[in-house]
Enzyme design. Sequence first.
Site, PDB file in Angstrom:
ATOM      1  N   LYS A 184      95.026  64.232 -49.543  1.00 55.30           N
ATOM      2  CA  LYS A 184      95.263  63.996 -48.115  1.00 55.30           C
ATOM      3  C   LYS A 184      95.060  62.526 -47.776  1.00 55.30           C
ATOM      4  O   LYS A 184      95.784  61.961 -46.945  1.00 55.30           O
ATOM      5  CB  LYS A 184      94.336  64.864 -47.262  1.00 55.30           C
ATOM      6  CG  LYS A 184      94.513  64.678 -45.748  1.00 55.30           C
ATOM      7  CD  LYS A 184      95.926  64.981 -45.293  1.00 55.30           C
ATOM      8  CE  LYS A 184      96.150  64.667 -43.807  1.00 55.30           C
ATOM      9  NZ  LYS A 184      95.427  65.571 -42.907  1.00 55.30           N
ATOM     10  N   LYS A 252      90.174  57.048 -38.428  1.00 56.10           N
ATOM     11  CA  LYS A 252      89.137  57.669 -39.261  1.00 56.10           C
ATOM     12  C   LYS A 252      89.646  57.897 -40.677  1.00 56.10           C
ATOM     13  O   LYS A 252      88.971  57.606 -41.671  1.00 56.10           O
ATOM     14  CB  LYS A 252      88.692  58.987 -38.615  1.00 56.10           C
ATOM     15  CG  LYS A 252      87.653  59.774 -39.396  1.00 56.10           C
ATOM     16  CD  LYS A 252      88.266  60.864 -40.269  1.00 56.10           C
ATOM     17  CE  LYS A 252      88.943  61.944 -39.438  1.00 56.10           C
ATOM     18  NZ  LYS A 252      89.443  63.056 -40.301  1.00 56.10           N
TER      19      LYS A 252
END
Length: 307
Positions: A184, A252
């Site tokens: 990811k 983030k």
Amino acid sequence: MQRPAYQEKDSNMSKTIAFIGLGIMGLPMAKNLVSAGFAVRGYNRSPEKAAALAKAGGHAAGSVAEAVDGADVIITMVPDSPDVEAVLTGDDGILAHAKAGAYWIDNSTIRPDVAKSLSAQAVEKGLKPLDAPVSGGEAGAINGALSIMVGGEQADFDAVSDVFDAVGKTIVLVGPSGSGQTVKAANQLIVAGNIELLAEAVVFLEAYGVETGSALQVLGGGLAGSKVLDQKGQKMLDRSFDPGFRLELHHKDMGIVTAAAREAGVAIPLGSAVAQLVASTVQQGNGGLDHSGLFTVVEQLSGKNRD
């Protein structure tokens, strides 16, 4: 390995799912699980989201403990590593209240090292963990067409294939615990780079007075074409950045990418530059925009801001 195409199973109703985190992605995913025939208990810190799930046929739980009590499968979809850790290890959390043998699927995007550590804690408590971050944005969540990259044991992956198939289209076991989060991170690196270059291309085209809609149409038919161009190009042309995936979350994620790259001794020069641009956009107060809102900082750097 990749899962075969989804086939609904008559036994779905016998499998109870606790779904923790009913945000932009989580709520439509939970609704798709209800539609697939699962009994779904949802919990969210904002109770109106759980009420929306109840309206769709699920159950609104008043706490994490209530949601996970007796559940066969527990899914978490929360913003960041500390949130996952709190939901897992808190007094009201999963480890304290889940039954032994339950499957824990973390669809959040968090640090790979944290995923490995939390998975080990879950195993010690008798749970079967799978880190399974998703890609596809709000549209993919609504349509049940997410890409899901999974880290964990093959047997556990196979056992919850019906759950994955209800929310995703491309579902692949990519390695042991933590591997899903690593893949990811790579996904978010590629997406951020594509968004940045698309933004630069739009500003470049506009500077020359090109009919940008037609330009993006023809670019999309060639090697420059991508899902990012298809899904984000018009948003840039319209300066419409309602969030499907917020910039603050991509910020983030880029922090996860750059930290993991440093740890591995890998150079990501373009990725580091894009991470800085994402950070700059968030620092300007635009973290709530869709990540295609990275376009705003490119406009500013080019002196082309319409405001």
